[in-house]
Design an enzyme around this catalytic site. Structure first.
Site, PDB file in Angstrom:
ATOM      1  N   SER A 112       0.825  -1.419  -0.085  1.00  0.00           N
ATOM      2  CA  SER A 112       0.130  -0.020   0.082  1.00  0.00           C
ATOM      3  C   SER A 112       0.772   1.429   0.013  1.00  0.00           C
ATOM      4  O   SER A 112       1.752   1.451  -0.816  1.00  0.00           O
ATOM      5  CB  SER A 112      -1.068  -0.165   1.201  1.00  0.00           C
ATOM      6  N   ASP A 267      -8.752  -4.894  -5.526  1.00  0.00           N
ATOM      7  CA  ASP A 267      -8.324  -3.807  -4.758  1.00  0.00           C
ATOM      8  C   ASP A 267      -8.841  -2.578  -4.907  1.00  0.00           C
ATOM      9  O   ASP A 267      -8.716  -1.896  -6.135  1.00  0.00           O
ATOM     10  CB  ASP A 267      -6.829  -3.861  -4.699  1.00  0.00           C
ATOM     11  N   HIS A 295      -7.468  -5.588  -1.055  1.00  0.00           N
ATOM     12  CA  HIS A 295      -6.201  -4.749  -0.642  1.00  0.00           C
ATOM     13  C   HIS A 295      -5.595  -5.575   0.392  1.00  0.00           C
ATOM     14  O   HIS A 295      -4.172  -5.088   0.340  1.00  0.00           O
ATOM     15  CB  HIS A 295      -6.610  -3.268  -0.053  1.00  0.00           C
TER      16      HIS A 295
END
Length: 324
Positions: A112, A267, A295
């Protein structure tokens, strides 16, 4: 270990506070094999801190695992401090960790927001990066932020987004990021906490479709406060970089570093197109789009891909050593 499951829980062999400026000290852990292959874990957010489960991606007999809480979050101090807190300071913190431990080159493992940090670190210190494993590519562009905080995700989670949007008065709804930023830094603590709760619960809800909802009544957690305040600080200020496409415009510097990318097809926090755009500009990249997942790096399908990357690296290293 052909099934690529998480490794058993481990404790650090060393943990410490590393002073990195007159203001900040960051919490660092070293786990696994002190003489092993050095790998650093870069958490998301910004402002999320790392959890104990992150240690379990790595074979503790093979890897020298380094984890740290970025400025202002987790166990780093001062908690919530935003002075001298942006991605370029975090890059220098990583370099201070590398020098403190005495590592020549290391592997970066990131998810991320951590992928943006890994890429920026590699752009600044390409000669210190052996390879990267990146999950959920975040390039931190204007369109990434607009997608999440203004429109885009709103079409997939309309009810959840409506709640996020309706907390803000109509006249400010054309810039929700700015409106939340104002409330996060307001002197009205009750308003601040309400805004933080709505922001963080919205993010949790869209992070993984099977996530269990946290009850609205549940008290706000310290980690939710750091996530909201530090994210808003970074994102409202456009990451503190002048070039809105900072990473892709500097990718030439790192295009030959071996990079393994895993990105969930569904995601919604970070879009799969970012992984595709990045991979297109790299010469030494393996991109796996993981079908049916979002995600989180901890779902079974995603974690298996990430652990397989780590196992493949071990195999490659053994072969290289054999040649030598």
């Amino acid at each position: 270990m052909g099934n690529y499951d998480f490794y058993p829980a481990i404790e650090p062999f060393k943990s410490y506070m590393l002073p990195v400026s007159d203001i900040h000290s960051i919490y660092v852990e070293e786990c696994g094999n002190p003489n092993g292959e050095p790998i650093i874990f870069l958490h998301g957010g910004p402002g999320a801190g790392f959890g104990k489960k992150a240690r379990r991606f790595f074979d503790p007999e093979y890897y020298h695992i380094i984890l740290f809480d970025q400025r202002g979050c987790g166990k780093s101090i001062p908690f919530l401090e935003l002075k001298e807190n942006n991605i370029f300071y975090l890059v220098e913190d990583m370099e201070k960790i590398r020098l403190y431990i005495g590592i020549d080159k290391w592997t970066l493992f990131a998810g991320s927001f951590g992928t943006a940090l890994a890429l920026v670190y590699a752009i600044h210190y390409p000669q210190k990066v052996k390879r990267m494993i990146l999950q959920g590519i975040f390039l931190a562009t204007e369109s990434d932020l607009k997608w999440f905080f203004q429109e885009g995700i709103s079409e997939i989670y309309p009810a959840e987004f409506k709640k996020f949007k309706d907390f803000i008065p109509k006249k400010e709804q054309n810039n929700l990021l700015e409106a939340y930023y104002k409330r996060f830094f307001s002197n009205d603590i009750e308003l601040r906490n309400k805004a933080i709760k709505i922001w963080s619960r919205f993010q949790l809800r869209v992070m993984e479709s099977e996530n269990i909802m946290i009850s609205e009544e549940e008290e706000i957690q310290a980690s939710e406060i750091s996530l909201a305040l530090i994210e808003a600080h970074y994102f409202y200020n456009n990451m503190f970089w002048e070039d809105k496409n900072y990473i892709l415009n500097k990718i030439e510097k790192i295009k030959d570093i071996p990079i393994y990318i895993a990105h969930g097809r569904f995601d919604l926090n970070t879009r799969v197109v970012s992984a595709y755009r990045l991979a297109e500009k790299l010469n030494n990249c393996e991109l796996i789009i993981v079908e049916g997942v979002g995600h989180s790096p901890f779902t079974e399908k995603m974690s298996k891909v990430l652990i397989k990357f780590l196992e493949d690296i071990k195999e490659l290293n053994y072969k290289d050593e054999g040649k030598g």
